[in-house]
Write a protein that holds these residues in place. Structure first.
Motif, PDB file in Angstrom:
ATOM      1  N   LEU A 267       0.811  -1.084  -0.095  1.00  0.00           N
ATOM      2  CA  LEU A 267       0.005   0.028  -0.146  1.00  0.00           C
ATOM      3  C   LEU A 267       0.761   1.206   0.332  1.00  0.00           C
ATOM      4  O   LEU A 267       2.226   1.354   0.613  1.00  0.00           O
ATOM      5  CB  LEU A 267      -0.951  -0.075   1.108  1.00  0.00           C
ATOM      6  CG  LEU A 267      -0.319   0.648   2.653  1.00  0.00           C
ATOM      7  CD1 LEU A 267      -0.314   1.553   2.772  1.00  0.00           C
ATOM      8  CD2 LEU A 267      -1.421  -0.844   3.619  1.00  0.00           C
ATOM      9  N   MET A 268       0.847   2.275  -0.479  1.00  0.00           N
ATOM     10  CA  MET A 268       1.076   3.815  -0.888  1.00  0.00           C
ATOM     11  C   MET A 268       0.337   4.401   0.227  1.00  0.00           C
ATOM     12  O   MET A 268      -0.713   4.738  -0.120  1.00  0.00           O
ATOM     13  CB  MET A 268       1.783   3.351  -2.186  1.00  0.00           C
ATOM     14  CG  MET A 268       2.332   5.021  -2.675  1.00  0.00           C
ATOM     15  SD  MET A 268       2.383   6.004  -4.062  1.00  0.00           S
ATOM     16  CE  MET A 268       2.735   6.934  -4.941  1.00  0.00           C
ATOM     17  N   VAL A 269       1.211   5.606   0.483  1.00  0.00           N
ATOM     18  CA  VAL A 269       0.789   6.926   0.886  1.00  0.00           C
ATOM     19  C   VAL A 269       0.822   8.038   0.912  1.00  0.00           C
ATOM     20  O   VAL A 269       2.252   8.238   0.574  1.00  0.00           O
ATOM     21  CB  VAL A 269       0.346   6.714   2.669  1.00  0.00           C
ATOM     22  CG1 VAL A 269       0.410   8.158   3.095  1.00  0.00           C
ATOM     23  CG2 VAL A 269      -0.338   5.701   2.821  1.00  0.00           C
ATOM     24  N   GLY A 270       0.484   8.973   0.427  1.00  0.00           N
ATOM     25  CA  GLY A 270       1.030  10.109   0.003  1.00  0.00           C
ATOM     26  C   GLY A 270       0.599  10.986   0.621  1.00  0.00           C
ATOM     27  O   GLY A 270       0.263  11.075   2.092  1.00  0.00           O
ATOM     28  N   GLY A 271       1.450  12.547   0.413  1.00  0.00           N
ATOM     29  CA  GLY A 271       1.179  13.743   0.616  1.00  0.00           C
ATOM     30  C   GLY A 271       0.843  15.015   0.049  1.00  0.00           C
ATOM     31  O   GLY A 271       1.492  15.212  -1.110  1.00  0.00           O
ATOM     32  N   ALA A 272       0.019  16.234   0.731  1.00  0.00           N
ATOM     33  CA  ALA A 272      -0.285  17.144   0.052  1.00  0.00           C
ATOM     34  C   ALA A 272      -1.929  17.850  -0.119  1.00  0.00           C
ATOM     35  O   ALA A 272      -2.377  18.094   0.300  1.00  0.00           O
ATOM     36  CB  ALA A 272       0.757  17.930  -0.947  1.00  0.00           C
ATOM     37  N   GLY A 273      -2.092  16.349  -0.948  1.00  0.00           N
ATOM     38  CA  GLY A 273      -3.625  16.034  -1.283  1.00  0.00           C
ATOM     39  C   GLY A 273      -3.732  16.747  -2.397  1.00  0.00           C
ATOM     40  O   GLY A 273      -4.629  17.499  -3.010  1.00  0.00           O
ATOM     41  N   ALA A 274      -3.434  16.428  -3.433  1.00  0.00           N
ATOM     42  CA  ALA A 274      -3.177  16.467  -4.947  1.00  0.00           C
ATOM     43  C   ALA A 274      -4.993  15.622  -5.098  1.00  0.00           C
ATOM     44  O   ALA A 274      -4.863  14.815  -5.390  1.00  0.00           O
ATOM     45  CB  ALA A 274      -2.897  15.946  -5.813  1.00  0.00           C
ATOM     46  N   MET A 278      -6.847  12.193  -4.404  1.00  0.00           N
ATOM     47  CA  MET A 278      -7.460  11.651  -4.690  1.00  0.00           C
ATOM     48  C   MET A 278      -8.431  10.782  -5.087  1.00  0.00           C
ATOM     49  O   MET A 278      -9.242  10.458  -4.962  1.00  0.00           O
ATOM     50  CB  MET A 278      -8.349  13.294  -4.222  1.00  0.00           C
ATOM     51  CG  MET A 278      -7.640  13.752  -2.552  1.00  0.00           C
ATOM     52  SD  MET A 278      -8.794  14.880  -2.121  1.00  0.00           S
ATOM     53  CE  MET A 278      -7.617  16.331  -0.955  1.00  0.00           C
ATOM     54  N   ASP A 279      -8.341  11.342  -6.297  1.00  0.00           N
ATOM     55  CA  ASP A 279      -9.178  10.387  -7.497  1.00  0.00           C
ATOM     56  C   ASP A 279      -8.726   9.531  -7.501  1.00  0.00           C
ATOM     57  O   ASP A 279      -9.818   7.920  -7.696  1.00  0.00           O
ATOM     58  CB  ASP A 279      -8.763  11.025  -9.091  1.00  0.00           C
ATOM     59  CG  ASP A 279      -9.935  12.302  -9.325  1.00  0.00           C
ATOM     60  OD1 ASP A 279     -10.342  12.867  -8.757  1.00  0.00           O
ATOM     61  OD2 ASP A 279      -9.153  13.315 -10.164  1.00  0.00           O
ATOM     62  N   ALA A 280      -6.954   8.587  -7.469  1.00  0.00           N
ATOM     63  CA  ALA A 280      -6.743   7.426  -7.193  1.00  0.00           C
ATOM     64  C   ALA A 280      -7.344   6.728  -6.541  1.00  0.00           C
ATOM     65  O   ALA A 280      -7.388   5.155  -6.381  1.00  0.00           O
ATOM     66  CB  ALA A 280      -5.189   7.093  -7.831  1.00  0.00           C
ATOM     67  N   ILE A 281      -7.022   6.941  -5.461  1.00  0.00           N
ATOM     68  CA  ILE A 281      -8.025   6.410  -3.543  1.00  0.00           C
ATOM     69  C   ILE A 281      -9.435   6.814  -4.189  1.00  0.00           C
ATOM     70  O   ILE A 281      -9.728   5.123  -3.579  1.00  0.00           O
ATOM     71  CB  ILE A 281      -7.593   7.445  -2.590  1.00  0.00           C
ATOM     72  CG1 ILE A 281      -6.290   8.150  -2.705  1.00  0.00           C
ATOM     73  CG2 ILE A 281      -8.383   7.491  -1.435  1.00  0.00           C
ATOM     74  CD1 ILE A 281      -5.629   9.107  -0.927  1.00  0.00           C
ATOM     75  N   LYS A 282     -10.637   7.499  -4.289  1.00  0.00           N
ATOM     76  CA  LYS A 282     -11.514   7.440  -4.745  1.00  0.00           C
ATOM     77  C   LYS A 282     -11.741   5.760  -4.834  1.00  0.00           C
ATOM     78  O   LYS A 282     -12.554   4.524  -5.094  1.00  0.00           O
ATOM     79  CB  LYS A 282     -12.279   8.328  -5.410  1.00  0.00           C
ATOM     80  CG  LYS A 282     -13.785   8.165  -5.223  1.00  0.00           C
ATOM     81  CD  LYS A 282     -14.498   9.447  -6.038  1.00  0.00           C
ATOM     82  CE  LYS A 282     -15.766   9.204  -5.942  1.00  0.00           C
ATOM     83  NZ  LYS A 282     -16.408  10.418  -5.850  1.00  0.00           N
ATOM     84  N   ALA A 283     -10.858   5.387  -7.086  1.00  0.00           N
ATOM     85  CA  ALA A 283     -11.323   4.394  -7.583  1.00  0.00           C
ATOM     86  C   ALA A 283     -10.747   3.525  -7.311  1.00  0.00           C
ATOM     87  O   ALA A 283     -11.348   2.110  -7.891  1.00  0.00           O
ATOM     88  CB  ALA A 283     -10.726   4.709  -8.479  1.00  0.00           C
ATOM     89  N   ASP A 284      -9.855   3.322  -6.266  1.00  0.00           N
ATOM     90  CA  ASP A 284      -9.655   2.413  -5.449  1.00  0.00           C
ATOM     91  C   ASP A 284      -9.269   0.835  -6.284  1.00  0.00           C
ATOM     92  O   ASP A 284      -9.172  -0.308  -6.382  1.00  0.00           O
ATOM     93  CB  ASP A 284     -10.254   1.938  -4.585  1.00  0.00           C
ATOM     94  CG  ASP A 284      -9.676   1.055  -2.637  1.00  0.00           C
ATOM     95  OD1 ASP A 284      -9.264   1.107  -2.993  1.00  0.00           O
ATOM     96  OD2 ASP A 284     -10.711  -0.160  -2.471  1.00  0.00           O
ATOM     97  N   ASP A 285      -8.764   1.771  -7.746  1.00  0.00           N
ATOM     98  CA  ASP A 285      -7.767   0.289  -8.239  1.00  0.00           C
ATOM     99  C   ASP A 285      -6.406   0.003  -8.661  1.00  0.00           C
ATOM    100  O   ASP A 285      -5.289  -0.736  -9.417  1.00  0.00           O
ATOM    101  CB  ASP A 285      -8.438   0.566  -9.418  1.00  0.00           C
ATOM    102  CG  ASP A 285      -8.246   1.969 -10.284  1.00  0.00           C
ATOM    103  OD1 ASP A 285      -7.440   2.498  -9.576  1.00  0.00           O
ATOM    104  OD2 ASP A 285      -8.484   1.750 -11.219  1.00  0.00           O
ATOM    105  N   GLY A 286      -5.728   0.149  -6.929  1.00  0.00           N
ATOM    106  CA  GLY A 286      -3.573   0.613  -7.491  1.00  0.00           C
ATOM    107  C   GLY A 286      -3.349   0.985  -6.067  1.00  0.00           C
ATOM    108  O   GLY A 286      -4.093   0.532  -4.644  1.00  0.00           O
ATOM    109  N   VAL A 287      -2.361   0.536  -5.910  1.00  0.00           N
ATOM    110  CA  VAL A 287      -1.699   0.857  -4.622  1.00  0.00           C
ATOM    111  C   VAL A 287      -2.282   1.784  -3.647  1.00  0.00           C
ATOM    112  O   VAL A 287      -1.619   2.071  -2.325  1.00  0.00           O
ATOM    113  CB  VAL A 287      -0.646   0.762  -4.320  1.00  0.00           C
ATOM    114  CG1 VAL A 287      -0.075  -0.812  -6.085  1.00  0.00           C
ATOM    115  CG2 VAL A 287       0.800   2.027  -5.415  1.00  0.00           C
ATOM    116  N   LEU A 288      -2.072   3.177  -4.189  1.00  0.00           N
ATOM    117  CA  LEU A 288      -2.244   4.679  -3.689  1.00  0.00           C
ATOM    118  C   LEU A 288      -3.507   4.211  -2.667  1.00  0.00           C
ATOM    119  O   LEU A 288      -4.647   3.912  -3.431  1.00  0.00           O
ATOM    120  CB  LEU A 288      -2.687   5.452  -4.531  1.00  0.00           C
ATOM    121  CG  LEU A 288      -1.672   6.857  -3.845  1.00  0.00           C
ATOM    122  CD1 LEU A 288      -1.428   7.267  -2.921  1.00  0.00           C
ATOM    123  CD2 LEU A 288      -2.133   8.030  -4.915  1.00  0.00           C
TER     124      LEU A 288
END
Length: 348
Positions: A267-274, A278-288
């Protein structure tokens, strides 16, 4: 990327995104507020009626990064919400001498209040002192001046808190996994903010003895550096369970490298809030799976504070007649469960 002061007892720790003279953000009482939704840059409160005209001078660095561009846009949009505010905005510069000259021009114009995000806080301290001596209150945005005499109010993000909350999120996800390993894609090690983010992350992991950090690479907050440094991490580490990436801009490159290597299983955690994160987190189809906020809406809050200073007001929701001397924004963790709440604050 922004560089800010380590949080201290003198700072007022606030949750959410923007402070309005009509409604102060509710202070966070826990690391994961359940019922409170984040404030957005939707404009001043309905009962915040126009007051005395205020001319605000705004000086920021060059918008050569998504977060910095969002800083400028948040300041502009917030000022437009107020019929009693005139915004004098400079052309951003990463050249210290040029930015000093821009601030001095605003001082000579006798603006009512200054909002300054310095390219280099230490180097611009003298011009902050000059403004304060001239009777122009300064709202110091994010990168802190070397002297508290150079500003009336500081507002910015919590770099240590970013790392701390990223580490806690990862720790809770991996707490039941034996011999878990994590890697870190940091920002620029020449910046204090990077060291603060790493320290917060390391401190959080101390609470999870089953987790080891096995590798760290420092990038440069760019897509290109993120891709190159992530590729190096992937080559060096055949397997790991989690990645903490300090910055969503360089995270775009990191995700490219991960896709090119065909790597999964962590799993990947990013930083800042681009917004892209957020789109990738919502899609939930990758490591982010999450990103830890460093909200650029602090620039909108800085305009609110500057307006209050110019009109000699306090901040709504507080008993004091004066605005605080220091405000540290909370580093909320955005996940699939709360991403819809935070999407309006995402930056491109």
């Amino acid at each position: 990327m922004p560089e800010s002061r380590v949080h201290s007892r003198r700072h007022l720790l606030l949750g959410g995104a923007a402070v309005s003279t009509g409604a102060l953000l509710t202070a966070c009482t826990s690391n994961e507020p359940k019922d409170q939704k984040p404030a957005t840059n939707a404009g001043p409160a309905a009962d915040d009626k126009p007051g005395a005209p205020v001319t605000i001078g705004f000086a920021g660095p060059q918008a050569d990064h998504g977060w910095l561009n969002a800083i400028n846009e948040n300041a502009k949009r917030r000022a437009e919400k107020y019929s009693d505010v005139t915004l004098e905005i400079t052309e951003g510069s990463n050249d210290t001498a040029a930015q000093i000259g821009q601030v001095q021009t605003l001082i000579n114009k006798r603006v009512d209040v200054l909002v300054v995000l310095p390219a280099d806080g230490k180097a611009l301290t003298q011009v902050g002192l000059q403004a304060m001596k001239a009777g122009i209150p300064v709202v110091n945005l994010d990168r802190i001046f070397a002297s508290p005499q150079a500003y009336r109010c500081w507002i910015g993000g919590d770099n240590y808190g970013m790392g701390l909350n990223a580490g806690r999120f990862i720790g809770e996800k991996l707490k039941d996994k034996k011999d878990a390993t994590v890697v870190e894609l940091a920002g620029m090690d020449s910046l204090e903010l990077t060291r603060q983010r790493t320290q917060g992350f390391d401190d959080a992991l101390k609470n999870y003895p089953n987790i080891r950090k096995v590798a760290r690479q420092a990038a440069e907050f760019t897509v290109e550096s993120g891709q190159a440094k992530m590729a190096q991490l992937l080559q060096a580490q055949s397997k790991f369970d989690a990645l903490w990436n300090h910055d969503d801009d360089q995270g775009v490159g990191a995700l490219r490298a991960i896709a090119q290597a065909g790597r999964k299983g962590f799993l990947m955690v990013g930083g800042a809030g681009a917004k892209s994160a957020m789109d990738a987190i919502k899609a939930d189809d990758g490591v982010l799976k999450a990103t830890v906020l460093y909200p650029p809406t602090m620039a909108a809050s800085a305009i609110d504070l500057a307006r209050a200073l110019g009109q000699k007001k306090g901040v709504g929701g507080m008993a004091e007649l004066e605005i605080p001397a220091s405000i540290t924004l909370y580093s909320a963790v955005v996940t699939k469960e709360n991403v819809d709440d935070y999407l309006p604050t995402g930056f491109s």
